[in-house]
Scaffold this motif. Structure first.
Motif, PDB file in Angstrom:
ATOM      1  N   LYS A 270       0.830  -1.209   0.000  1.00 19.12           N
ATOM      2  CA  LYS A 270       0.000   0.000   0.000  1.00 19.12           C
ATOM      3  C   LYS A 270       0.864   1.258   0.000  1.00 19.12           C
ATOM      4  CE  LYS A 270      -4.099  -2.068   2.139  1.00 19.12           C
ATOM      5  NZ  LYS A 270      -4.996  -2.119   3.327  1.00 19.12           N
ATOM      6  N   ALA A 271       2.126   1.090   0.309  1.00 19.62           N
ATOM      7  CA  ALA A 271       3.057   2.219   0.243  1.00 19.62           C
ATOM      8  C   ALA A 271       3.570   2.349  -1.188  1.00 19.62           C
ATOM      9  CB  ALA A 271       4.215   2.019   1.221  1.00 19.62           C
TER      10      ALA A 271
ATOM     11  N   PHE B   2      -3.697  12.228   0.141  1.00 19.29           N
ATOM     12  CA  PHE B   2      -2.490  12.079  -0.669  1.00 19.29           C
ATOM     13  C   PHE B   2      -1.607  13.326  -0.570  1.00 19.29           C
ATOM     14  CE2 PHE B   2      -0.173  11.560  -4.806  1.00 19.29           C
ATOM     15  CZ  PHE B   2       0.510  10.418  -4.408  1.00 19.29           C
TER      16      PHE B   2
ATOM     17  N   VAL C 213       0.836  12.805   2.050  1.00 15.96           N
ATOM     18  CA  VAL C 213       1.945  11.945   1.624  1.00 15.96           C
ATOM     19  C   VAL C 213       3.010  12.788   0.905  1.00 15.96           C
ATOM     20  CG1 VAL C 213       2.575   9.990   0.171  1.00 15.96           C
ATOM     21  CG2 VAL C 213       0.449   9.923   1.470  1.00 15.96           C
TER      22      VAL C 213
ATOM     23  N   GLN D  73      -1.780   4.808  -2.985  1.00 16.85           N
ATOM     24  CA  GLN D  73      -1.987   6.025  -2.212  1.00 16.85           C
ATOM     25  C   GLN D  73      -2.824   7.064  -2.952  1.00 16.85           C
ATOM     26  OE1 GLN D  73      -1.174   6.688   1.023  1.00 16.85           O
ATOM     27  NE2 GLN D  73      -0.598   4.529   1.148  1.00 16.85           N
ATOM     28  N   CYS D  74      -2.644   7.127  -4.271  1.00 14.14           N
ATOM     29  CA  CYS D  74      -3.429   8.128  -4.992  1.00 14.14           C
ATOM     30  C   CYS D  74      -4.821   7.621  -5.340  1.00 14.14           C
ATOM     31  CB  CYS D  74      -2.710   8.594  -6.252  1.00 14.14           C
ATOM     32  SG  CYS D  74      -2.706   7.387  -7.600  1.00 14.14           S
TER      33      CYS D  74
ATOM     34  N   HIS E 198      -2.231  -4.050  -4.649  1.00 15.17           N
ATOM     35  CA  HIS E 198      -1.240  -3.844  -3.592  1.00 15.17           C
ATOM     36  C   HIS E 198      -0.669  -5.164  -3.088  1.00 15.17           C
ATOM     37  CE1 HIS E 198      -4.780  -4.458  -0.888  1.00 15.17           C
ATOM     38  NE2 HIS E 198      -3.884  -4.961  -0.071  1.00 15.17           N
TER      39      HIS E 198
END
Length: 882
Positions: A50-51, A68, A71, A56-57, A92
């Motif tokens: 997930k990183a 986001f 981030v 994330q977007c 992911h």
């Protein structure tokens, strides 16, 4: 990450049985403490993918823009590289597998272990992942630092690095696929527990220890059953659990199980009514010392329902006071079972002195998680799907790998289903699980095949007259235990009668002058309906019909009433009818505790005829319970259209069972059948390579053998299509899932999976409803007295529950060909009430909207449903030109 790691620690410490821990330690060649560390680590890092920018977007959806932005503000670039943009999807789980694999490689470990995190959404990746790997390789250093920090922190927290070095370092052997499969199943458990926002809310307001404690209270995991069997004798166990002393075969089975010091397959062959169910449960108490629980696999939903209360009562007396066990009824219609519904709210065991309690776990429920309960009663399909290529198969594997699995009524399995059974047994054996198989009798070749699926040790020769028989096989030994047979308890005259219904009616009129309870078993629903109609003319108040073509709710009620009327506690003048003619299909053949005065059965293979005879004079009764003409048991066999010079069989019998077994059975039918004396010899003869066949049948026999060889070969081929490889032959984790995602998604549906492990034509399940008139938007549920329902409105919960419990399967002929399937299913999709789409219970279900006469025309078929006859084809346009 912390929540999932903590959930994994709880799963390992509370739920995983010691046998599974030792199995992992043996396969990985590490101490059990290393197994725990590796599992918790993998659970903790399973979502590191997930990183990534893709996750994330979230497609740069507006509602996540603020998240986001945070981030980006932390210094992580928010633009995808060219390779990441090339990807249509970038799950992911796949990203997690690559990132963890890279970390393992960098630390000198086998990256195959990373497939556990890759597969945590139910499927291991296959094919070329070069673009995904290249995309992550091109990530800027800040992102890679985050990956390192996340994985490194979890590695430090779990102290996993020495364990990884011992398990999959350069000097360690390759990790086998079954190890990856079970580890993934355990990671999925931890992930699903930690993802429950009620148990682990998105707000942290306490220490992690307190957070875990609260989460586990809501998760209600139950630990392995504390079986106490080996501390008691067979007599003590039977008197405690069942309230009676064991019979000889029950005592011998328990002794054989108690003598084991490891996993085994135990096969019990004994006559119907010998108490095999109680024998298997008692044996489980000895074998289960090393298990997480049991799965009792019945051949049908109805037989599973019938077993449930017996198993619940046994379970309540199983453990010491204070111990809590969980129980689940595993089939798609479990909401119809009142005992199970009661268990979900109240549990059992409070009234059994020092006994533990049994509950239906809230978390361990549903078609995937229910199998994780300690005690599961369900259909055999739920176990056979262990051998099916299916999404989230790892959860089914981890649920069953630690259990004693009991298979009931195994004699009824055909070649196709037997292939799935043997493959399932092979995987259970590899995992170190114990298996109990029960049958009225098995052909020697089937006994050998089942034992061979579990162990390579050959079985010793079995004496010809050995019956009852117990077979015990382990990894390094095999033996057979002949049991002293019970005295002859039935001597039934057997004769073949003409196949016409008028002659059958005349035959019974002569037998029923003083009443009696008759069981007529037909091989097809259509033939049963035809027989019922004929007897309805002569005995309008005294005939009833049972088959699988009734709505589920009705079928359960009808079978419950039948058990009450013809069961062991009813007597003439006190529940048992003076006159009753029961017409049924194979639903009356097995695990239905009813007692008929006379049996009429269609011709069938010998072992199934023996099984059907198990319903004849089943219980000891005073002579006053049976008419004088029926005090001596009789078996009348129909379905032989022509006796000579070469027999011809009813088309339904030939289609269902094939001519080879029918010819062999007919050639060896005795004039008198003695139970249990004749069972083993008759079945052995019919299934032998060269049964005695009259010389004038020789040409027909050879032709039937060729037909059977082709039939068996075709069945093997079809079974292999969706079956996973044997554990030793599974080279890559993805081999377990090597089907297109669309087909995996279909097999993920419980109905599709159930159908795939049975050699039957696919059928469509529908819910009959009644229209008030053509063009009306009002309809009525069949039964239930709910009043008028509006098509566009979502039904209330009670109505939806009633409707979802009223399913019935269309005759296979209606959807056999693609053009018919499209016409029928397409038509029903258009006619299903729109409001059903809003109901969780009815979404995706098809209605069968009947006109006021109970009929509907779909394509070239007119179908009818009545409470009296069930589903039937009223007319078929393809026959009108014949």
């Amino acid at each position: 990450m912390l929540d999932t790691a903590c959930a994994a620690a709880a799963v390992y410490d509370l739920w995983v049985p010691d046998t599974m821990k030792r199995w992992f330690a043996d396969k990985l060649r590490v101490p059990e403490g290393d197994v725990r560390a590796i599992y918790i680590f993998l659970a903790g890092v399973h979502d590191v993918g997930k990183a990534t920018v893709t996750f994330q977007c979230q497609g740069f959806r507006a509602e996540f823009e603020a998240l986001f932005s945070a981030v980006r503000d932390a210094g992580l670039p928010g633009e995808m590289n060219v390779k990441e943009r090339e990807l249509r999807t970038f799950p992911h789980g796949v990203a997690s597998g690559i990132i963890v694999g890279n970390w393992l490689s960098a630390h000198g470990c086998d990256p195959r272990l990373s497939q556990v995190v890759d597969a945590h959404h139910g499927v291991a990746s296959s094919g070329d992942l070069s673009t995904e790997k290249c995309a992550l390789d091109r990530y800027p250093r800040p992102w890679k630092d985050v990956h390192e920090e996340l994985i490194g922190a979890m590695a430090e927290l779990t102290g996993v690095e020495p364990a990884l070095e011992r398990a999959c370092g350069s000097a360690a052997r390759r990790i086998r696929v079954p190890v990856l499969q079970l580890l993934t199943g355990l990671v999925v458990m931890a992930d699903w527990i930690a993802s429950d926002q009620d148990a682990f809310p998105m707000v942290v307001d306490a220490s992690q220890v307190e957070r875990l404690r609260r989460g586990l209270e809501l998760t209600d995991l139950t630990g392995p059953i504390a079986f106490r069997g080996l501390r008691e004798s067979a007599d003590q166990i039977f008197n405690r659990s069942f309230g009676f002393s064991p019979r000889t075969v029950q005592r011998e089975l328990y002794r054989a199980a108690a003598a084991l010091d490891g996993p085994a397959i135990v096969i019990l062959e004994a006559e119907t009514g010998a108490g095999k169910t109680e024998a298997a449960l008692a044996a489980t108490e000895a074998m289960g010392i090393r298990a997480q629980g049991i799965y009792f696999a019945a051949p049908t939903m109805a037989t599973a329902n019938g077993l449930l209360e017996r198993v619940m009562d046994w379970a309540a007396r199983l453990t010491e006071g204070g111990e809590v066990s969980s129980l689940y009824l595993a089939h798609s219609k479990n909401q119809l079972s009142e005992p199970f519904r009661h268990l979900r709210y109240y549990g059992v065991g409070r009234d059994h002195g020092d006994a533990g309690s049994v509950v239906a776990s809230t978390w361990m429920s549903g078609r995937r998680r229910g199998l994780l309960s300690n005690i599961v009663v369900g259909t055999i399909d739920q176990v056979l799907m262990m051998a099916l290529r299916q999404r989230y198969s790892m959860l089914r594997h981890v649920a069953l790998a630690g259990k004693v699995v009991i298979f009931d009524e195994v004699h009824a399995f055909d070649t196709y289903t037997s292939d799935y059974l043997e493959r399932t047994i092979r995987w259970l054996s590899y995992y170190g699980a114990s298996v109990i198989i029960m049958s009225a009798t098995l052909p020697p070749s089937r006994r050998q095949a089942l034992a061979r699926a579990y162990t390579e040790v050959p079985l010793p020769e079995v004496p010809d007259a050995a019956y009852p028989l117990i077979t015990v096989a382990t990894e390094d030994s095999a033996r057979v235990i002949p049991v002293e047979p019970a005295p002859t308890n039935l001597a039934a005259r057997v004769r073949i009668i003409p196949d016409s219904l008028s002659e059958l009616v005349a035959e019974l009129e002569g037998l029923l002058v003083d009443g009696g309870c008759v069981l007529i078993i037909a091989n097809t629903i259509e033939r049963a309906q035809e027989t019922y109609r004929k007897f309805k003319e002569r005995y309008p108040q005294d005939v009833e019909l049972h088959h699988a073509g009734f709505m589920a709710l009705q079928r359960v009620a009808k079978e419950d009433a039948l058990r009450a009327a013809l069961g062991p506690t009813s007597h003439r003048g006190s529940g048992r009818p003076h006159l009753r003619i029961v017409v049924a299909t194979q639903v009356a053949e097995q695990s239905l505790d009813i007692d008929a005065d006379v049996l009429i059965t269609d011709i069938a293979p010998m072992d199934l005829i023996v099984q059907r005879i198990g319903r004849l004079h089943r219980h000891k009764r005073p002579d006053s319970d049976r008419p004088a003409k029926l005090l001596n048991p009789q078996v009348l066999i129909r379905g032989v259209v022509k006796r000579g010079p070469v027999p011809q069989f009813n088309s339904g019998a030939a289609a269902v069972y094939g001519r080879k077994l029918l010819l062999a059975t007919l050639a060896n039918l005795p004039e008198t059948f003695r139970r249990p004396d004749d069972i083993a010899g008759l079945v052995r003869t019919v299934y032998s390579d060269g049964p005695e066949i009259p010389s004038e049948w020789r040409d027909a026999w050879e032709e039937a053998m060729r037909e059977d060889d082709q039939r068996v070969s075709t069945a093997h081929g079809r079974a292999a299509t969706f079956m996973i490889p044997e554990p030793e032959d599974t080279k890559y984790f993805s081999d377990i899932f090597s089907l297109p995602n669309s087909e995996l998604a279909e097999l993920d549906c419980e109905e599709k999976g159930n159908a795939q492990v049975r050699d039957a034509e696919p059928t469509v399940e529908v819910i009959p409803i009644r229209r008030s008139g053509e063009g009306s938007d009002v309809y009525y549920a069949c039964g239930g007295n709910f009043g008028a329902l509006v098509e566009s409105e979502e039904p209330s919960y009670p109505v939806a529950r009633h409707l979802s419990s009223s399913t019935v399967r269309l005759p296979a002929r209606v959807t056999r060909f693609n053009r018919d399937f499209e016409a029928v299913v397409g038509g029903l999709e258009e006619l299903t009430p729109v409001g059903w789409r809003e109901s969780n219970l009815l979404k995706g279900q098809l209605a069968l909207p009947l006109d006021p006469d109970g009929e509907i025309t779909l394509g070239r078929f007119t179908l009818r449903y009545t409470d009296e006859l069930g589903i039937e084809i009223a007319s078929d346009d393809s026959l009108k030109s014949v």
